[in-house]
Design an enzyme around this catalytic site. Structure first.
Site, PDB file in Angstrom:
ATOM      1  N   HIS A  58       0.824  -1.207   0.000  1.00 31.35           N
ATOM      2  CA  HIS A  58       0.000   0.000   0.000  1.00 31.35           C
ATOM      3  C   HIS A  58       0.862   1.263   0.000  1.00 31.35           C
ATOM      4  CE1 HIS A  58      -4.079   1.597   1.595  1.00 31.35           C
ATOM      5  NE2 HIS A  58      -3.416   2.580   1.018  1.00 31.35           N
ATOM      6  N   LEU A  61       2.405   6.416  -4.832  1.00 26.18           N
ATOM      7  CA  LEU A  61       3.612   6.941  -5.495  1.00 26.18           C
ATOM      8  C   LEU A  61       3.302   8.175  -6.336  1.00 26.18           C
ATOM      9  CD1 LEU A  61       5.485   3.621  -6.439  1.00 26.18           C
ATOM     10  CD2 LEU A  61       5.593   4.953  -4.337  1.00 26.18           C
ATOM     11  N   ASP A 149      -8.851   2.452  -3.360  1.00 26.06           N
ATOM     12  CA  ASP A 149      -8.304   3.095  -2.155  1.00 26.06           C
ATOM     13  C   ASP A 149      -8.288   4.618  -2.234  1.00 26.06           C
ATOM     14  OD1 ASP A 149      -6.976   3.053   0.456  1.00 26.06           O
ATOM     15  OD2 ASP A 149      -5.367   3.993  -0.672  1.00 26.06           O
ATOM     16  N   HIS A 176     -10.887  -0.219   0.941  1.00 27.96           N
ATOM     17  CA  HIS A 176     -10.725   0.914   1.864  1.00 27.96           C
ATOM     18  C   HIS A 176     -12.067   1.013   2.582  1.00 27.96           C
ATOM     19  CE1 HIS A 176      -9.763   5.343   2.664  1.00 27.96           C
ATOM     20  NE2 HIS A 176     -11.064   5.290   2.894  1.00 27.96           N
ATOM     21  N   ASP A 302       0.778   2.560   3.770  1.00 27.37           N
ATOM     22  CA  ASP A 302      -0.106   3.666   3.336  1.00 27.37           C
ATOM     23  C   ASP A 302       0.717   4.945   3.172  1.00 27.37           C
ATOM     24  OD1 ASP A 302      -2.252   5.077   2.444  1.00 27.37           O
ATOM     25  OD2 ASP A 302      -3.438   4.928   4.265  1.00 27.37           O
ATOM     26  N   GLY A 321      -2.972  11.926   5.132  1.00 31.10           N
ATOM     27  CA  GLY A 321      -1.893  11.037   4.678  1.00 31.10           C
ATOM     28  C   GLY A 321      -0.575  11.360   5.332  1.00 31.10           C
TER      29      GLY A 321
HETATM   30  O1  DOR Z   1      -4.627   9.199   4.546  1.00 31.29           O
HETATM   31  C1  DOR Z   1      -4.838   8.777   3.433  1.00 31.29           C
HETATM   32  N1  DOR Z   1      -4.203   9.283   2.362  1.00 31.29           N
HETATM   33  N2  DOR Z   1      -5.747   7.809   3.249  1.00 31.29           N
HETATM   34  C2  DOR Z   1      -6.140   7.400   2.023  1.00 31.29           C
HETATM   35  O2  DOR Z   1      -6.949   6.522   1.929  1.00 31.29           O
HETATM   36  C3  DOR Z   1      -5.590   8.068   0.821  1.00 31.29           C
HETATM   37  C4  DOR Z   1      -4.284   8.643   1.101  1.00 31.29           C
HETATM   38  C5  DOR Z   1      -3.799   9.573   0.018  1.00 31.29           C
HETATM   39  O3  DOR Z   1      -3.879   9.230  -1.146  1.00 31.29           O
HETATM   40  O4  DOR Z   1      -3.252  10.645   0.363  1.00 31.29           O
END
Ligand code: DOR
Length: 425
Positions: A58, A61, A149, A176, A302, A321
């Site tokens: 996960h 990129l 996701d 997700h 993640d 994120g």
């Molecule tokens: O915190 C997250 N960031 N959760 C996600 O499901 C997507 C991800 C992102 O793409 O920044």
């Protein structure tokens, strides 16, 4: 000239066990594992563990489309420095990875990267949750994991169809788990801290409703479901119960969900905004227990890079994120209090199985297998310094934290892409 290299003096750990041995690599393949081996080029592994390279199920990129945050090249370099030889690249790019054309583009970008990059395909067109994406044409290119996701598939009937389709193709769907209607505009976990801070919350039930539904759909269709980034005690309990019934479900958890709680949000620092959100002490304890007892199969990062200007916004306006690739192994070794064999199972051979890439990644470290390896000094300590990270972004929630366990070397098909914790390309 054959390319030959010896990893000398380490302890080999893989899914078959632990033993003291040198590892000889020739033309990208492990050719011998044993004592007293010789070669002209030697990588020192004294005091270190020699393991199959880590596999991340996960990672975001960001390419194509959000190259200011990360590229396949920079993300893969961060991964190699973190001990990874393979990452599954999430499809919430721009455009989304929802067709053979975009799959091919990401595969081409990955071909020269510091680790193998396996694009995950979207389940629905544009990840919009309305129409199934052409999974068969993506599967024909080798895609083994599909997910929307960033969002969960909300429509139960569509998810049922996707599962039936996936099962026919022999691929796995990663969910997700988030019920959008219940999560509404929440920006952190709904509980005592969200009330105190005056921030809208996402209840644990938003995750648990979808886990519950997808367990039911796995039962209905017989298709396998992989649960992404589990974060609540209730979700872990449901997955445990489903596994006890023999249902074909697997699950992952992230380092931030076993090391941080919603109390961090009291700083209002958006580096702690993530989805699913940081939860409570009880949830963290349940995730740790799930990792220890096998209910959760894998640690996945993640890794979600965002540029500094985005994360400098107020908490409720910043994107969710956190970075993860360069800190996951050290966090697992420092915080989980599990034997290194179990930590490596969670980070390497279990995720390799879920990603459908065994044979290429996840070991064993044995004659005839590809030399996708990492050498870890489990006793080395280091401090996380955002400016030192190889990622193009800086949004780590662990700045200043002292960790134990460091990646010394990483080999991709026999080529040392990291030597003495320095990237070689
Ligand atoms: O915190 C997250 N960031 N959760 C996600 O499901 C997507 C991800 C992102 O793409 O920044």
């Amino acid at each position: 000239m054959p390319r030959e290299l010896l990893i000398r003096g380490g302890t080999v750990v893989d899914g078959t066990g632990t033993r003291q041995a040198d590892v000889l690599v020739r033309d990208g393949i492990v050719t011998a594992v044993g004592d007293g081996l010789e070669a002209k080029t030697v990588l020192d592994a004294a005091g270190c563990v020699v393991a199959p390279g880590l596999v991340d199920l996960h990672a975001h990129l960001r390419e194509p489309g959000k190259e200011e945050a990360e590229t396949v090249e920079t993300g893969a370099r961060a991964a190699a420095l973190g001990g990874y030889t393979a990452v599954v690249a999430m499809p919430n790019t721009e455009p989304a990875i929802d067709s053979a054309g975009v799959v091919r583009e990401v595969m081409e970008l990955g071909a020269t990267a510091c680790c193998d990059v396996y694009p995950a395909g979207a389940i629905t067109v544009g990840r919009a949750g309305e129409q199934l994406a052409p999974m068969a044409e993506m599967a024909a290119l080798g895609v083994r994991l599909f997910t929307d996701d960033g969002s969960g598939v909300q429509d139960s009937r569509l998810m049922r169809r996707a599962l039936e389709y996936a099962s026919g193709l022999g691929v796995t769907l990663g969910q997700h788990c988030e019920d959008d209607a219940l999560a509404a505009n929440g920006v952190m976990h709904e509980g005592e801290w969200s009330s105190r801070l005056g921030l809208p919350g996402v209840p644990a039930e938003a995750e648990e409703l979808m886990v519950m539904r997808d367990i039911a759909l796995a039962r209905l269709t017989g298709a396998s479901v992989h649960f992404l980034h589990l974060s609540t005690a209730g979700a872990v309990a449901m997955v445990g119960a489903a596994k006890a019934q023999g249902l074909p479900v697997t699950a992952e958890a992230t380092p931030h969900h076993f090391t941080l709680t919603d109390a961090e949000c009291a700083s209002y620092d958006a580096v702690f905004r993530v989805n699913p959100p940081l939860r409570t002490d009880l949830d963290v304890a349940a995730v740790r227990a799930g990792l220890a007892n096998g209910v959760i199969d894998a640690i996945a990062t993640d890794h979600a890079p965002h540029p500094p200007e985005a994360k400098e916004a107020p908490f409720d306006q910043a994107p969710p994120g956190m970075l993860g690739l360069e800190t996951a192994l050290a966090l697992a070794l420092s915080e989980l209090e599990l034997p290194i064999e179990q930590v490596l199972a969670l980070l390497s051979w279990n995720p390799a199985r879920i990603a459908g890439i065994t044979g290429a990644h996840g070991g064993p470290v044995a004659e005839g297998f590809p030399a996708n390896l990492c050498v870890i000094d489990p006793a080395a300590t280091w401090v996380v310094e955002p400016d030192q990270l190889a990622s193009r972004s800086r949004n780590t929630p662990y700045a200043g934290r002292k960790l134990t366990g460091k990646v010394r070397h990483t080999l991709l098909r026999g080529e040392p892409v990291v030597i003495d914790s320095e990237a070689q390309r």
